[in-house]
Structure formats: structure tokens, C-alpha cells
Design a protein around this motif. Structure first.
Motif, PDB file in Angstrom:
ATOM      1  N   ARG A  61      51.579  39.340  41.178  1.00 43.89           N
ATOM      2  CA  ARG A  61      51.212  39.247  42.596  1.00 43.89           C
ATOM      3  C   ARG A  61      50.399  37.970  42.772  1.00 43.89           C
ATOM      4  N   PHE A  62      50.656  37.256  43.862  1.00 43.46           N
ATOM      5  CA  PHE A  62      50.022  35.969  44.115  1.00 43.46           C
ATOM      6  C   PHE A  62      49.170  36.058  45.388  1.00 43.46           C
ATOM      7  N   ILE A  63      48.010  35.415  45.349  1.00 49.77           N
ATOM      8  CA  ILE A  63      47.094  35.428  46.500  1.00 49.77           C
ATOM      9  C   ILE A  63      46.777  33.996  46.894  1.00 49.77           C
ATOM     10  N   LEU A  64      47.121  33.642  48.134  1.00 49.98           N
ATOM     11  CA  LEU A  64      46.822  32.315  48.676  1.00 49.98           C
ATOM     12  C   LEU A  64      45.579  32.412  49.550  1.00 49.98           C
ATOM     13  N   LEU A  80      43.083  42.874  50.743  1.00 55.01           N
ATOM     14  CA  LEU A  80      43.142  42.691  49.291  1.00 55.01           C
ATOM     15  C   LEU A  80      43.424  44.011  48.591  1.00 55.01           C
ATOM     16  N   CYS A  81      42.708  45.053  48.960  1.00 54.90           N
ATOM     17  CA  CYS A  81      42.900  46.356  48.325  1.00 54.90           C
ATOM     18  C   CYS A  81      44.291  46.922  48.615  1.00 54.90           C
ATOM     19  N   LYS A  82      44.765  46.741  49.830  1.00 57.08           N
ATOM     20  CA  LYS A  82      46.111  47.205  50.176  1.00 57.08           C
ATOM     21  C   LYS A  82      47.151  46.495  49.324  1.00 57.08           C
ATOM     22  N   PHE A  83      46.995  45.184  49.167  1.00 58.68           N
ATOM     23  CA  PHE A  83      47.952  44.376  48.410  1.00 58.68           C
ATOM     24  C   PHE A  83      47.968  44.756  46.934  1.00 58.68           C
ATOM     25  N   LEU A  84      46.785  45.033  46.383  1.00 59.27           N
ATOM     26  CA  LEU A  84      46.678  45.355  44.966  1.00 59.27           C
ATOM     27  C   LEU A  84      46.777  46.854  44.681  1.00 59.27           C
ATOM     28  N   LYS A 131      57.191  39.098  49.447  1.00 60.87           N
ATOM     29  CA  LYS A 131      56.741  40.436  49.034  1.00 60.87           C
ATOM     30  C   LYS A 131      55.712  40.381  47.914  1.00 60.87           C
ATOM     31  N   GLN A 132      55.627  39.224  47.237  1.00 60.54           N
ATOM     32  CA  GLN A 132      54.673  39.068  46.137  1.00 60.54           C
ATOM     33  C   GLN A 132      53.450  38.260  46.532  1.00 60.54           C
ATOM     34  N   LEU A 133      53.356  37.849  47.801  1.00 59.20           N
ATOM     35  CA  LEU A 133      52.310  36.926  48.222  1.00 59.20           C
ATOM     36  C   LEU A 133      51.427  37.520  49.313  1.00 59.20           C
ATOM     37  N   LEU A 134      50.112  37.428  49.095  1.00 55.22           N
ATOM     38  CA  LEU A 134      49.130  37.751  50.129  1.00 55.22           C
ATOM     39  C   LEU A 134      48.491  36.449  50.589  1.00 55.22           C
ATOM     40  N   VAL A 135      48.632  36.133  51.868  1.00 52.80           N
ATOM     41  CA  VAL A 135      47.954  34.985  52.463  1.00 52.80           C
ATOM     42  C   VAL A 135      46.653  35.524  53.058  1.00 52.80           C
ATOM     43  N   TYR A 136      45.529  35.004  52.588  1.00 54.50           N
ATOM     44  CA  TYR A 136      44.276  35.752  52.733  1.00 54.50           C
ATOM     45  C   TYR A 136      43.074  34.842  52.923  1.00 54.50           C
ATOM     46  N   LEU A 162      37.392  45.287  41.401  1.00 54.33           N
ATOM     47  CA  LEU A 162      38.495  46.228  41.624  1.00 54.33           C
ATOM     48  C   LEU A 162      39.158  46.665  40.323  1.00 54.33           C
ATOM     49  N   GLY A 163      38.700  46.130  39.198  1.00 50.73           N
ATOM     50  CA  GLY A 163      39.271  46.518  37.916  1.00 50.73           C
ATOM     51  C   GLY A 163      40.534  45.774  37.550  1.00 50.73           C
ATOM     52  N   ALA A 164      40.806  44.654  38.228  1.00 52.77           N
ATOM     53  CA  ALA A 164      42.001  43.848  37.938  1.00 52.77           C
ATOM     54  C   ALA A 164      41.660  42.619  37.101  1.00 52.77           C
ATOM     55  N   GLY A 165      40.464  42.585  36.525  1.00 51.35           N
ATOM     56  CA  GLY A 165      40.037  41.490  35.668  1.00 51.35           C
ATOM     57  C   GLY A 165      40.016  41.911  34.216  1.00 51.35           C
ATOM     58  N   PRO A 166      39.452  41.071  33.350  1.00 55.28           N
ATOM     59  CA  PRO A 166      38.730  39.829  33.637  1.00 55.28           C
ATOM     60  C   PRO A 166      39.591  38.789  34.345  1.00 55.28           C
TER      61      PRO A 166
END
Length: 207
Positions: free
Chosen positions: A87-90, A177-181, A163-168, A25-29
Motif C-alpha cells: 500500500r502506498f501513501i502520498l 489512514l486507519c481506513k486505508f490500512l 486501489k493501492q494509493l492513499l492521497v493524504y 498503528l502497529g505497521a512499523g518499524p
């Protein structure tokens, strides 16, 4: 460069697939335990220092825009303070299936580290320390692992602002994931990788 996406899910919750997806998605490395394994002389001392209460996040994450998996997941409280706008992803899965997968891979590797080659021991000691810090000390049985897994996930949800967390779950694919980012959904399939056999191949340096 600064970290803007942080994974708080522990190993064996689809973190390697998430790493590949974030990169795509281009959010790396994206940093992952594999990066520590490939850069042990630099990364292991830095993470050992973090475990001792002396983190240097800029050095640890130099060259990265995101991070998932252990060791990162064991420091979500500290990382929220260091990167308050991230942004945090659980990532999570069935606690029972996670305990079976974790118990037969990472936990087994840690418990048998006295038999590891000398060049792996410092890395394994650091990993064992981070995993214990996250709530999974050595000696837990399956029920203990399940309880600790649930406790970690609840701690994340109680610490990171909603608001900063995606439980996934990675089986949900690109959509959440794409919606969150804020990224468009790729045409390629969501990456699915790192089954138990692949885990052991990575540790052995075969891939």
C-alpha cells in the motif's frame, strides 16, 4: 519481514508525523531519513548503490515493515515493482507552503553541504542525489520547486494503481489512514511533529 506500506510523499509533507502514526498503528518499524542519519555506515552505502541502479531492498529495509520520506520517496517506481502488493501513501500539502518549508530546511542543507562536517558529507551527497532524482535538482527557485512538487505528485498518482494509493494530508488525522490500512482509530491524538526548528535539531543530532 517485508515492506507493506510505502510513503511516496517527499520530505516536509508530514512524513515524520506519518512515521510516528504508522508505528503507533502497529505497521512499523517504519523507515525514514532519520534512520539513515542514525545508521549512516550501513544505510548510506546501500542507498548510494540504489541511486547507482544497484538496489538491495532486502538489506535496505531489513527490520522494517514500512517506509516513508526520502530516500524511499525517490524510488516509488522501483518499489512498486519490488513490492507489487504494498500500500502506498502520498502525503501532500499546499505547494506554496511546501516550497517555503522545503526551501528553508532540506534544500538549504543540501545547497550548503560543502560546509558540513566531514562525517556528514557522504550522507548529504547521497541525499542530494536522491532529491535530484525525485525531480528537485539544485538551483530551482520557488516557482521551480512548486512546479516540481506538483509534477512528482502527479507522477505518483499516474504510476501507483488507485486501489493501492492513499492521497493524504496529515492534517486529516487518523480517519483516512486507519481506513486505508484497516486499523482501528487510536484514542490518542494524531502525532504532529517536526516543525522547522525540530528539523534542524534532528540534523544536528540534538534529538
Amino acid at each position: 519481514m517485508t515492506i507493506s506500506v510505502i510513503g511516496t510523499g517527499v520530505g516536509r509533507t508530514g512524513t515524520y508525523s506519518l512515521k510516528l502514526a504508522i508505528n503507533q498503528l502497529g505497521a512499523g518499524p517504519c523507515h525514514h531519513m532519520e534512520e539513515v542519519l542514525h545508521k549512516m555506515p550501513v544505510q548510506v552505502p546501500l542507498w548510494s548503490a540504489a541511486l547507482g541502479g544497484q538496489p538491495d531492498w532486502q538489506k535496505i529495509y531489513s527490520g522494517y515493515l514500512s517506509a516513508v520520506d526520502w530516500p524511499t520517496a525517490g524510488f516509488f517506481r522501483e518499489l512498486l515493482k519490488a513490492y507489487p502488493t504494498a500500500r502506498f501513501i502520498l502525503t501532500h500539502r499546499s505547494p506554496e507552503s511546501w516550497a517555503d518549508s522545503f526551501g528553508s530546511t532540506i534544500f538549504k542543507l543540501i545547497s550548503e553541504r560543502d560546509q558540513a562536517p566531514p562525517e556528514m558529507k557522504e550522507w548529504l551527497e547521497m541525499a542530494a542525489g536522491v532529491i535530484a532524482k525525485t525531480g528537485f535538482p539544485e538551483g530551482l527557485d520557488r516557482d521551480g520547486l512548486i512546479k516540481a512538487f506538483n509534477a512528482h505528485n502527479e507522477a505518483v498518482k499516474n504510476t501507483i494503481p488507485a486501489k493501492q494509493l492513499l492521497v493524504y494530508e496529515v492534517k486529516e488525522g487518523w480517519g483516512p489512514l486507519c481506513k486505508f490500512l484497516g486499523k482501528p482509530i487510536p484514542s490518542e491524538p494524531f502525532p504532529r511533529t517536526n516543525d522547522r526548528a525540530e528539523f534542524w535539531d534532528r540534523v544536528a543530532g540534538k534529538i
